[in-house]
Scaffold this motif. Structure first.
Motif, PDB file in Angstrom:
ATOM      1  N   LEU A 523      39.562  -9.834   9.581  1.00 17.91           N
ATOM      2  CA  LEU A 523      38.757  -9.232   8.515  1.00 17.91           C
ATOM      3  C   LEU A 523      38.390 -10.277   7.464  1.00 17.91           C
ATOM      4  CD1 LEU A 523      37.606  -6.777   6.926  1.00 17.91           C
ATOM      5  CD2 LEU A 523      39.906  -6.515   5.939  1.00 17.91           C
ATOM      6  N   GLU A 600      40.547   1.718   6.156  1.00 13.02           N
ATOM      7  CA  GLU A 600      41.754   1.544   6.972  1.00 13.02           C
ATOM      8  C   GLU A 600      42.024   2.860   7.693  1.00 13.02           C
ATOM      9  OE1 GLU A 600      45.092  -0.618   5.239  1.00 13.02           O
ATOM     10  OE2 GLU A 600      43.867  -0.969   3.439  1.00 13.02           O
ATOM     11  N   GLU A 601      41.937   2.817   9.003  1.00 18.45           N
ATOM     12  CA  GLU A 601      42.049   4.040   9.788  1.00 18.45           C
ATOM     13  C   GLU A 601      43.428   4.688   9.647  1.00 18.45           C
ATOM     14  OE1 GLU A 601      40.891   3.446  13.801  1.00 18.45           O
ATOM     15  OE2 GLU A 601      39.075   2.345  13.304  1.00 18.45           O
ATOM     16  N   LEU A 636      34.917   8.298  11.028  1.00 18.33           N
ATOM     17  CA  LEU A 636      35.394   7.602  12.219  1.00 18.33           C
ATOM     18  C   LEU A 636      34.615   8.025  13.459  1.00 18.33           C
ATOM     19  CD1 LEU A 636      39.271   7.610  11.668  1.00 18.33           C
ATOM     20  CD2 LEU A 636      37.675   5.702  11.351  1.00 18.33           C
ATOM     21  N   GLU A 639      29.470   7.705  11.203  1.00 20.64           N
ATOM     22  CA  GLU A 639      29.371   7.343   9.790  1.00 20.64           C
ATOM     23  C   GLU A 639      27.964   7.484   9.224  1.00 20.64           C
ATOM     24  OE1 GLU A 639      28.395   3.710  12.148  1.00 20.64           O
ATOM     25  OE2 GLU A 639      29.828   5.365  12.252  1.00 20.64           O
ATOM     26  N   THR A 645      28.576   0.965  10.275  1.00 22.29           N
ATOM     27  CA  THR A 645      29.685   0.076  10.613  1.00 22.29           C
ATOM     28  C   THR A 645      29.154  -1.313  10.941  1.00 22.29           C
ATOM     29  OG1 THR A 645      30.958   1.938  11.490  1.00 22.29           O
ATOM     30  CG2 THR A 645      31.639  -0.272  12.144  1.00 22.29           C
ATOM     31  N   GLN A 648      34.600  -4.073  12.942  1.00 18.74           N
ATOM     32  CA  GLN A 648      35.658  -3.150  13.348  1.00 18.74           C
ATOM     33  C   GLN A 648      36.675  -3.889  14.206  1.00 18.74           C
ATOM     34  OE1 GLN A 648      34.242   0.270  15.502  1.00 18.74           O
ATOM     35  NE2 GLN A 648      36.297   1.137  15.800  1.00 18.74           N
ATOM     36  N   ASN A 649      37.945  -3.642  13.959  1.00 22.43           N
ATOM     37  CA  ASN A 649      39.014  -4.111  14.842  1.00 22.43           C
ATOM     38  C   ASN A 649      40.069  -3.016  14.931  1.00 22.43           C
ATOM     39  OD1 ASN A 649      40.502  -4.320  12.470  1.00 22.43           O
ATOM     40  ND2 ASN A 649      40.477  -6.545  12.414  1.00 22.43           N
ATOM     41  N   SER A 650      41.252  -3.353  15.381  1.00 21.47           N
ATOM     42  CA  SER A 650      42.265  -2.334  15.626  1.00 21.47           C
ATOM     43  C   SER A 650      42.791  -1.673  14.359  1.00 21.47           C
ATOM     44  CB  SER A 650      43.440  -2.952  16.391  1.00 21.47           C
ATOM     45  OG  SER A 650      44.026  -4.010  15.630  1.00 21.47           O
ATOM     46  N   TYR A 652      41.039  -2.226  10.831  1.00 21.24           N
ATOM     47  CA  TYR A 652      40.068  -2.113   9.743  1.00 21.24           C
ATOM     48  C   TYR A 652      38.681  -1.814  10.305  1.00 21.24           C
ATOM     49  CZ  TYR A 652      43.772  -4.534   7.184  1.00 21.24           C
ATOM     50  OH  TYR A 652      44.967  -4.892   6.635  1.00 21.24           O
ATOM     51  N   ARG A 653      37.902  -1.132   9.460  1.00 23.92           N
ATOM     52  CA  ARG A 653      36.494  -0.894   9.753  1.00 23.92           C
ATOM     53  C   ARG A 653      35.720  -1.107   8.460  1.00 23.92           C
ATOM     54  NH1 ARG A 653      34.191   4.334  12.937  1.00 23.92           N
ATOM     55  NH2 ARG A 653      35.682   3.454  14.410  1.00 23.92           N
ATOM     56  N   LEU A 655      32.458  -0.617   6.399  1.00 21.65           N
ATOM     57  CA  LEU A 655      31.278   0.243   6.326  1.00 21.65           C
ATOM     58  C   LEU A 655      30.320  -0.292   5.281  1.00 21.65           C
ATOM     59  CD1 LEU A 655      32.993   3.768   6.368  1.00 21.65           C
ATOM     60  CD2 LEU A 655      32.116   2.461   8.315  1.00 21.65           C
TER      61      LEU A 655
END
Length: 658
Positions: A523, A600-601, A636, A639, A645, A648-650, A652-653, A655
């Motif tokens: 990120l 943060e998912e 999620l 959006e 978006t 994106q990774n495992s 964080y995303r 926007l």
């Protein structure tokens, strides 16, 4: 006739001189003598007059069996008087030399005692420095074992400084990377990156005088830098309370140590408030001299004013419980005599002062907060009140749901007991309460704070260790050491403490880890290489501190949550985890000039304990939307159209706010 006279003179010389009190009572005529000189008796006036009369020549009988006048007799009398004068003179000199000898011997003893004290003080300082060095090595080892810090890259080291640690370190980084120190200081005093687009003086807002570094798990926390000055302040205050007369330098040192304690940490004033709350009842019941207590209060008031000036007029210093309690104490000191003239009993006199101080402090704090416009700022006292009164809202839940602001964990008293720290302190407090009432009251205050807020164990544990060390005092526990040997008691206690202590050290040294946060590193690198330097970011407070530290991009919220305006900004940013509509949240973010939002998912579903998920917190704050679906879950899945978006990774995303 000559031989008997000489024998009499020898007998007179061999006899000691008698003091006037031991002489037969008779009328005397004395001459005035100098200071320290003996009073010499004069011969009776009748004998003088007789000796001055002319004597007849011849061998006729004289009245009273007196012998006829003879020159030899005159010489013998003169010799006797001279010998007496010589003996008196020798006695005077001997007495003077004896006094001088005693004085020199006493002075020599004082010098020897002073040397012993200096040696003892030097030895104590050396031992303390050696133990401090060992403690530093211990903590450095813990941090190195846990993070493998020496082998991390610069970016990875910065990422270990999360939340407020990263925020504070970012200003240190700004100063050291500036062309000069003055330019760096100007940059942090005119900062536009922390609360974009506002320009703020971060030295005034964030207590940045220390550039503190704390090892182990959380390096640069402000209270860690502040606490040693509290120890110094309590030591100076103890000296003032213990000595009957304290010099001006002790009170000046008390003022300066107060300033050094308050400047690094915004909650230090509440700790000093508990100190005043411990000293005031001691003054009321007569444990502290009024004149000494008045000087202590004046020095505390002076330290508040100095901090107010050094913090560029930060109103928090004038609107705290600490400053309000000082003013009320000063008023009671001035009006104490008038209250006493009311003729009330001693108990009622104490109650009037105590109730007046308590109620007056609360009222004065409320009025000053309203007058200075800081009534909405959250303080440590607000968190404690929320704990006691079970009051909850969005702001208090953000704090109290964090583990460090939770109640003291149940394992803590168990650990205190296993090391014998808690039992020893309880026994000592029972026996010396009346002798060291201030430190006992302060220990009770620290214990209450640690129970309500676990993070404040920082003050409880060291103070318990200081109290436990009093078992070595022969002055306090001399009655015990008369029955058992001193070495036996101390060695036995240290042996039992060391059993669990060695186990604790082994467990801590066995922690081996390595810092690894690949999602955050991805990120940070994406932000550095794929966004403009003036792109504005928003997101959760911990990750925003890392974004500012590593990328120097402007952000709109950060972990310094005490300020009312910042809390309002954070509530807008956190509304993406609520049940509000996407359009409403987007419009509020655009008002803050936000370009990118770091989502943060895990925050959408994480729940540290019952009632502490973001969705549950928002349901308390915004019950009108409790029936709506969570906005985070909607974003999620899809959006658009209000967000898009861009990364994106495992974990964080990112926007983009459209």
């Amino acid at each position: 006739m000559v031989r008997p006279t000489r024998n009499k003179l020898k007998e007179a010389a061999s006899q000691p001189l008698h003091s006037p009190s031991s002489m037969p009572s008779r009328r005397r005529s004395r001459r005035i003598t100098g200071a320290g000189e003996p009073e010499m008796e004069e011969e009776p006036q009748e004998e003088v007059e007789k000796s001055e009369q002319p004597l007849p020549v011849g061998s006729g009988n004289l009245p009273g069996g007196a012998r006829p006048y003879s020159p030899r007799r005159t010489r013998n009398l003169k010799a006797q008087n001279c010998m007496q004068m010589e003996m008196v003179t020798n006695t005077v000199f001997l007495r003077r030399f004896q006094f001088l000898s005693c004085y020199l011997e006493h002075l020599l003893n004082q010098v020897q005692q002073l040397r012993r004290r200096q040696f003892s003080s030097r030895a104590t300082i050396c031992v303390a420095a050696f133990l401090g060095l060992l403690h530093w090595m211990h903590l450095v080892t813990l941090f190195e074992n846990d993070r493998h810090f020496s082998h991390l890259s610069s970016l990875e080291r910065e990422m270990t400084f999360r939340t407020e640690m990263g925020l504070y370190y970012s200003y240190f980084k700004t100063i050291i990377e500036a062309p000069s120190f003055l330019e760096g200081l100007w940059m942090v005093m005119n900062d536009r990156l922390t609360e974009y687009p506002l320009v703020i003086n971060t030295v005034k807002r964030f207590h940045l005088y220390p550039e503190a570094t704390r090892v182990m798990w959380t390096p640069p926390l402000r209270e860690s830098f502040s606490y040693p000055f509290l120890v110094l302040q309590m030591f100076i205050l103890t000296m003032i309370l213990r000595n009957s007369s304290s010099s001006r330098k002790h009170f000046v040192a008390l003022c300066l140590s107060n300033v050094a304690f308050m400047l690094p940490w915004q909650f230090a004033q509440f700790i000093l408030f508990t100190q005043i709350a411990s000293l005031f009842p001691m003054f009321v019941v007569g444990y502290i001299e009024p004149n000494k207590f008045r000087k202590i209060i004046y020095m505390n008031m002076m330290s508040v004013l100095l901090c107010f000036v050094l913090m560029f007029g930060n109103p928090m210093y004038l609107s705290s419980y600490y400053s309000s309690s000082l003013l009320m104490t000063w008023v009671i000191i001035l009006k104490r005599n008038k209250i006493q003239r009311l003729g009330v009993s001693e108990l009622n006199f104490w109650l009037i002062q105590g109730c007046g101080w308590f109620c007056g402090t609360i009222i004065l704090k409320f009025l000053t907060s309203k007058f200075l416009g800081v009534s909405d700022h959250i303080r440590l006292s607000d968190l404690i009140a929320a704990r006691i009164l079970r009051f909850t809202d969005f702001d208090t839940l953000i704090y109290t749901c964090a583990p460090e602001f939770d109640f003291m964990e149940n394992a803590t008293p168990v650990r205190y007991t296993k090391t014998l720290l808690l039992p020893v302190v309880m026994v000592i407090a029972y026996f010396i309460f009346k002798k060291l009432i201030f430190h006992t009251l302060q220990l009770a205050a620290f214990a209450a704070l640690a129970i309500l807020i676990m993070r404040l164990k920082l003050f409880l544990t060291p103070h318990m260790c200081v109290m436990a060390s009093l078992i070595c005092s022969r002055r306090l526990f001399g009655w015990l050491f008369c029955k058992v040997r001193f070495e036996t008691v101390i060695f036995g206690i240290l042996t039992v403490m060391s059993l669990q202590g060695c186990v604790n050290l082994h467990n801590q040294w066995s922690i081996i880890g390595e810092f690894n946060n690949l999602p955050q590193e991805e990120l940070i690198q994406w932000i550095q290489y794929n966004t403009r330097p003036d792109a504005v970011f928003a997101g959760a407070m911990p990750i925003m501190a890392s974004v500012k530290l590593s990328t120097l991009h402007p952000i709109v919220n950060h972990p310094h949550y005490e300020d009312a305006d910042l809390r309002a900004r954070t509530k807008i940013v956190y509304s993406i985890y609520s049940r509000k509509s996407a359009k409403e949240v987007r419009d509020k973010l655009l008002e803050l000039h936000v370009n990118y939002y770091v989502l943060e998912e895990a925050w959408c579903v994480v729940r540290t304990k019952p009632g502490c998920s973001m969705l549950e917190i928002w349901d308390v704050e915004d019950p009108s939307n409790a029936a709506n679906p969570p906005l985070c879950s909607i974003l999620l899945q899809n959006e658009r159209p209000h967000f898009s978006t861009v990364f994106q990774n495992s974990m964080y995303r990112v926007l983009k706010v459209n």
